[in-house]
Design a protein around this motif. Structure first.
Motif, PDB file in Angstrom:
ATOM      1  N   ILE A   1      13.042  21.297  16.789  1.00 17.80           N
ATOM      2  CA  ILE A   1      12.365  21.149  18.083  1.00 17.80           C
ATOM      3  C   ILE A   1      10.996  20.514  17.908  1.00 17.80           C
ATOM      4  CG2 ILE A   1      11.451  22.396  20.086  1.00 17.80           C
ATOM      5  CD1 ILE A   1      14.548  22.227  19.915  1.00 17.80           C
ATOM      6  N   LYS A   2      10.327  20.853  16.830  1.00 13.86           N
ATOM      7  CA  LYS A   2       9.001  20.278  16.572  1.00 13.86           C
ATOM      8  C   LYS A   2       9.072  18.753  16.474  1.00 13.86           C
ATOM      9  CE  LYS A   2       4.956  21.225  13.767  1.00 13.86           C
ATOM     10  NZ  LYS A   2       4.423  21.994  12.647  1.00 13.86           N
ATOM     11  N   LYS A   3      10.165  18.248  15.898  1.00 14.00           N
ATOM     12  CA  LYS A   3      10.347  16.792  15.772  1.00 14.00           C
ATOM     13  C   LYS A   3      10.820  16.161  17.072  1.00 14.00           C
ATOM     14  CE  LYS A   3      11.428  16.391  10.869  1.00 14.00           C
ATOM     15  NZ  LYS A   3      12.454  16.012   9.904  1.00 14.00           N
ATOM     16  N   SER A   4      11.803  16.794  17.717  1.00 11.66           N
ATOM     17  CA  SER A   4      12.430  16.176  18.882  1.00 11.66           C
ATOM     18  C   SER A   4      11.695  16.444  20.198  1.00 11.66           C
ATOM     19  CB  SER A   4      13.879  16.632  19.006  1.00 11.66           C
ATOM     20  OG  SER A   4      13.944  18.031  19.165  1.00 11.66           O
ATOM     21  N   HIS A   5      10.967  17.565  20.282  1.00 10.22           N
ATOM     22  CA  HIS A   5      10.260  17.939  21.511  1.00 10.22           C
ATOM     23  C   HIS A   5       8.879  18.520  21.174  1.00 10.22           C
ATOM     24  CE1 HIS A   5      14.514  17.945  22.664  1.00 10.22           C
ATOM     25  NE2 HIS A   5      14.069  17.564  23.846  1.00 10.22           N
ATOM     26  N   PRO A   6       7.996  17.698  20.619  1.00 12.98           N
ATOM     27  CA  PRO A   6       6.690  18.222  20.177  1.00 12.98           C
ATOM     28  C   PRO A   6       5.851  18.822  21.304  1.00 12.98           C
ATOM     29  CG  PRO A   6       6.714  15.818  20.090  1.00 12.98           C
ATOM     30  CD  PRO A   6       8.116  16.267  20.380  1.00 12.98           C
ATOM     31  N   GLU A   7       5.967  18.278  22.509  1.00 19.88           N
ATOM     32  CA  GLU A   7       5.182  18.795  23.636  1.00 19.88           C
ATOM     33  C   GLU A   7       5.667  20.196  24.030  1.00 19.88           C
ATOM     34  OE1 GLU A   7       1.859  18.275  25.959  1.00 19.88           O
ATOM     35  OE2 GLU A   7       2.624  16.949  24.402  1.00 19.88           O
ATOM     36  N   LEU A   8       6.973  20.401  24.007  1.00 17.32           N
ATOM     37  CA  LEU A   8       7.529  21.728  24.283  1.00 17.32           C
ATOM     38  C   LEU A   8       7.041  22.722  23.234  1.00 17.32           C
ATOM     39  CD1 LEU A   8       9.402  23.778  25.646  1.00 17.32           C
ATOM     40  CD2 LEU A   8      11.278  22.817  24.285  1.00 17.32           C
ATOM     41  N   MET A   9       7.092  22.344  21.979  1.00 16.15           N
ATOM     42  CA  MET A   9       6.649  23.235  20.906  1.00 16.15           C
ATOM     43  C   MET A   9       5.182  23.612  21.079  1.00 16.15           C
ATOM     44  SD  MET A   9       7.365  24.986  18.211  1.00 16.15           S
ATOM     45  CE  MET A   9       8.973  24.379  17.754  1.00 16.15           C
ATOM     46  N   LYS A  10       4.349  22.620  21.369  1.00 12.43           N
ATOM     47  CA  LYS A  10       2.908  22.873  21.544  1.00 12.43           C
ATOM     48  C   LYS A  10       2.672  23.867  22.677  1.00 12.43           C
ATOM     49  CE  LYS A  10      -0.011  20.156  23.783  1.00 12.43           C
ATOM     50  NZ  LYS A  10      -0.859  19.038  24.183  1.00 12.43           N
ATOM     51  N   ASN A  11       3.339  23.661  23.786  1.00 15.12           N
ATOM     52  CA  ASN A  11       3.166  24.545  24.935  1.00 15.12           C
ATOM     53  C   ASN A  11       3.750  25.934  24.683  1.00 15.12           C
ATOM     54  OD1 ASN A  11       1.987  23.086  27.480  1.00 15.12           O
ATOM     55  ND2 ASN A  11       3.193  21.577  26.375  1.00 15.12           N
ATOM     56  N   ALA A  12       4.890  25.989  24.008  1.00 15.17           N
ATOM     57  CA  ALA A  12       5.496  27.287  23.686  1.00 15.17           C
ATOM     58  C   ALA A  12       4.568  28.106  22.796  1.00 15.17           C
ATOM     59  CB  ALA A  12       6.847  27.087  23.009  1.00 15.17           C
ATOM     60  N   LEU A  13       3.954  27.459  21.826  1.00 15.18           N
ATOM     61  CA  LEU A  13       3.063  28.178  20.913  1.00 15.18           C
ATOM     62  C   LEU A  13       1.738  28.550  21.571  1.00 15.18           C
ATOM     63  CD1 LEU A  13       3.736  26.294  17.567  1.00 15.18           C
ATOM     64  CD2 LEU A  13       4.674  28.478  18.361  1.00 15.18           C
ATOM     65  N   TYR A  14       1.409  27.909  22.655  1.00 15.08           N
ATOM     66  CA  TYR A  14       0.226  28.293  23.428  1.00 15.08           C
ATOM     67  C   TYR A  14       0.523  29.581  24.205  1.00 15.08           C
ATOM     68  CZ  TYR A  14      -3.554  28.284  26.793  1.00 15.08           C
ATOM     69  OH  TYR A  14      -4.624  28.660  27.561  1.00 15.08           O
TER      70      TYR A  14
END
Length: 62
Positions: A30-43
């Motif tokens: 997910i970090k590679k394919s959807h970096p924006e989702l990962m960033k927001n999820a970790l926020y």
């Protein structure tokens, strides 16, 4: 850190990915394919696993 998604948007996107892929949502993938989702999820969540578990719990009504 600037976020572009609400908690609900993160949960909805994780849910959509889970339905489409039908497999585990691996952090590295997910970090590679959807970096924006990962960033927001970790926020919004302490880690990726908690984000996925929360999504599954909300979608099953637990």
């Amino acid at each position: 850190m600037e976020v572009s998604m609400s908690v609900e948007e993160v949960i909805n996107q994780i849910s959509e990915l889970k339905q489409r892929s039908g497999e585990q949502l691996r952090k590295k993938q997910i970090k590679k394919s959807h970096p924006e989702l990962m960033k927001n999820a970790l926020y919004h969540f302490p880690n990726w696993e908690v984000a996925v578990e929360t999504t599954e719990a909300r979608k099953t009504g637990s």
